[in-house]
Design a protein around this motif. Structure first.
Motif, PDB file in Angstrom:
ATOM      1  N   LEU A  51       0.819  -1.204   0.000  1.00  0.00           N
ATOM      2  CA  LEU A  51       0.000   0.000   0.000  1.00  0.00           C
ATOM      3  C   LEU A  51       0.854   1.256   0.000  1.00  0.00           C
ATOM      4  O   LEU A  51       1.994   1.241   0.465  1.00  0.00           O
ATOM      5  N   TYR A  58       0.300   5.668   0.807  1.00  0.00           N
ATOM      6  CA  TYR A  58      -0.580   6.731   1.291  1.00  0.00           C
ATOM      7  C   TYR A  58       0.041   8.069   0.925  1.00  0.00           C
ATOM      8  O   TYR A  58       1.247   8.281   1.116  1.00  0.00           O
ATOM      9  N   THR A  61      -5.247   9.716   0.214  1.00  0.00           N
ATOM     10  CA  THR A  61      -5.796   8.462  -0.301  1.00  0.00           C
ATOM     11  C   THR A  61      -4.870   7.300   0.022  1.00  0.00           C
ATOM     12  O   THR A  61      -3.646   7.398  -0.157  1.00  0.00           O
ATOM     13  N   ARG A 118      -4.047   3.529  -1.141  1.00  0.00           N
ATOM     14  CA  ARG A 118      -4.302   2.671  -2.295  1.00  0.00           C
ATOM     15  C   ARG A 118      -3.183   1.651  -2.446  1.00  0.00           C
ATOM     16  O   ARG A 118      -2.123   1.765  -1.809  1.00  0.00           O
ATOM     17  N   ASP A 119      -3.420   0.648  -3.318  1.00  0.00           N
ATOM     18  CA  ASP A 119      -2.350  -0.299  -3.640  1.00  0.00           C
ATOM     19  C   ASP A 119      -1.288   0.408  -4.469  1.00  0.00           C
ATOM     20  O   ASP A 119      -1.558   1.447  -5.084  1.00  0.00           O
ATOM     21  N   ASP A 171      -6.779  -4.426  -6.492  1.00  0.00           N
ATOM     22  CA  ASP A 171      -6.901  -2.982  -6.688  1.00  0.00           C
ATOM     23  C   ASP A 171      -7.678  -2.426  -5.499  1.00  0.00           C
ATOM     24  O   ASP A 171      -8.839  -2.800  -5.291  1.00  0.00           O
ATOM     25  N   LEU A 172      -7.068  -1.553  -4.737  1.00  0.00           N
ATOM     26  CA  LEU A 172      -7.712  -0.997  -3.550  1.00  0.00           C
ATOM     27  C   LEU A 172      -7.541   0.513  -3.533  1.00  0.00           C
ATOM     28  O   LEU A 172      -6.448   1.027  -3.780  1.00  0.00           O
ATOM     29  N   GLU A 173      -8.611   1.233  -3.234  1.00  0.00           N
ATOM     30  CA  GLU A 173      -8.531   2.687  -3.090  1.00  0.00           C
ATOM     31  C   GLU A 173      -9.474   3.139  -1.987  1.00  0.00           C
ATOM     32  O   GLU A 173     -10.668   2.830  -2.003  1.00  0.00           O
ATOM     33  N   PRO A 214     -10.413   6.725  -0.381  1.00  0.00           N
ATOM     34  CA  PRO A 214     -10.214   8.177  -0.512  1.00  0.00           C
ATOM     35  C   PRO A 214     -10.580   8.928   0.775  1.00  0.00           C
ATOM     36  O   PRO A 214     -11.188   8.390   1.701  1.00  0.00           O
ATOM     37  N   GLY A 228     -14.843   4.450  -1.938  1.00  0.00           N
ATOM     38  CA  GLY A 228     -13.682   3.624  -2.219  1.00  0.00           C
ATOM     39  C   GLY A 228     -14.053   2.365  -2.983  1.00  0.00           C
ATOM     40  O   GLY A 228     -15.229   2.082  -3.246  1.00  0.00           O
ATOM     41  N   SER A 229     -13.035   1.593  -3.342  1.00  0.00           N
ATOM     42  CA  SER A 229     -13.278   0.377  -4.122  1.00  0.00           C
ATOM     43  C   SER A 229     -12.240  -0.685  -3.792  1.00  0.00           C
ATOM     44  O   SER A 229     -11.125  -0.375  -3.366  1.00  0.00           O
TER      45      SER A 229
END
Length: 210
Positions: A36, A38, A42, A44-45, A77-79, A81, A99-100
């Motif tokens: 990850l 930062y 955000t 995310r990966d 895939d990671l997010e 926000p 997020g997703s």
């Protein structure tokens, strides 16, 4: 006992059995090796095309699916926000919604989740924990190597060890982290649902005949 009453009794019993099985069936997906980053806003990966994971294990009601644990063809895939972290010993923050999470599995299988707010705990000794409890993760689409699909809501948790942290003006500006986590949720018992519909049809026909 009339035919209608006998069928109704069977239908009631089937409903009770269905309810019990729905509570018992659980899909659990464990993953390791998530990298990850930062940037002060955000989480995310680290890869634009999904971070390659070390392993993914999938269990359905406590039994590993065929091929599990997987060690190839797996990525995430990671997010997350809208996340602000203070540069203190322990900070508990809540991200924004929107997020997703997309888990890619071998053979084209996948799990796509939408995220609401995420509870994140940052510990200044180099540890991060994120909890997506209750209803904050919903299934967008899926194709899993399980006999039944996973239903919403989905619970997601992960923890990570932090490295390379930068901070200014009392806030964390950036860090890199690596960790593991789990995705879990109740299975949707589609075959049982179809059986109940069929029984309901028989009950209706029996009433008409009587």
């Amino acid at each position: 006992m009339s035919v209608t009453k006998r069928v109704a009794s069977l239908l009631c019993g089937a409903v009770m059995c269905f309810a019990g099985s729905a509570q018992a069936e659980l899909i659990q997906i464990g993953f390791t090796g998530l990298d990850l980053s930062y940037d002060g806003a955000t989480l995310r990966d680290v890869s634009a095309n999904g971070d390659v994971l070390s392993s993914v294990s999938i269990e359905e009601n406590g039994v590993a699916v065929a091929g599990s644990p997987f060690g190839a063809g797996i990525s995430m895939d990671l997010e997350i926000p809208g996340l602000t972290l203070e540069d203190v010993m322990v900070d508990e923050a809540v991200s924004a919604a929107g997020g997703s999470l997309l888990l890619n599995l071998p053979g084209g299988d996948f799990l796509n989740l939408s995220l609401a707010e995420v509870q994140v705990t940052y510990i200044n000794t180099g540890f991060l924990k994120a909890t997506f409890g209750g209803t904050v993760a919903d299934v967008v689409s899926q194709q899993l190597p399980t006999t039944m699909p996973i239903g919403s809501p989905v619970e997601v948790t992960f923890s990570a060890n932090i490295s390379t942290t930068t901070a200014s003006n009392g806030f964390i500006d950036s860090f890199l982290a690596r960790g593991s986590g789990e995705i879990s949720g109740e299975a949707i018992p589609e075959p049982a649902s179809l059986a109940l519909v069929a029984l309901a049809g028989v009950a209706a026909a029996a009433r008409r005949r009587s």
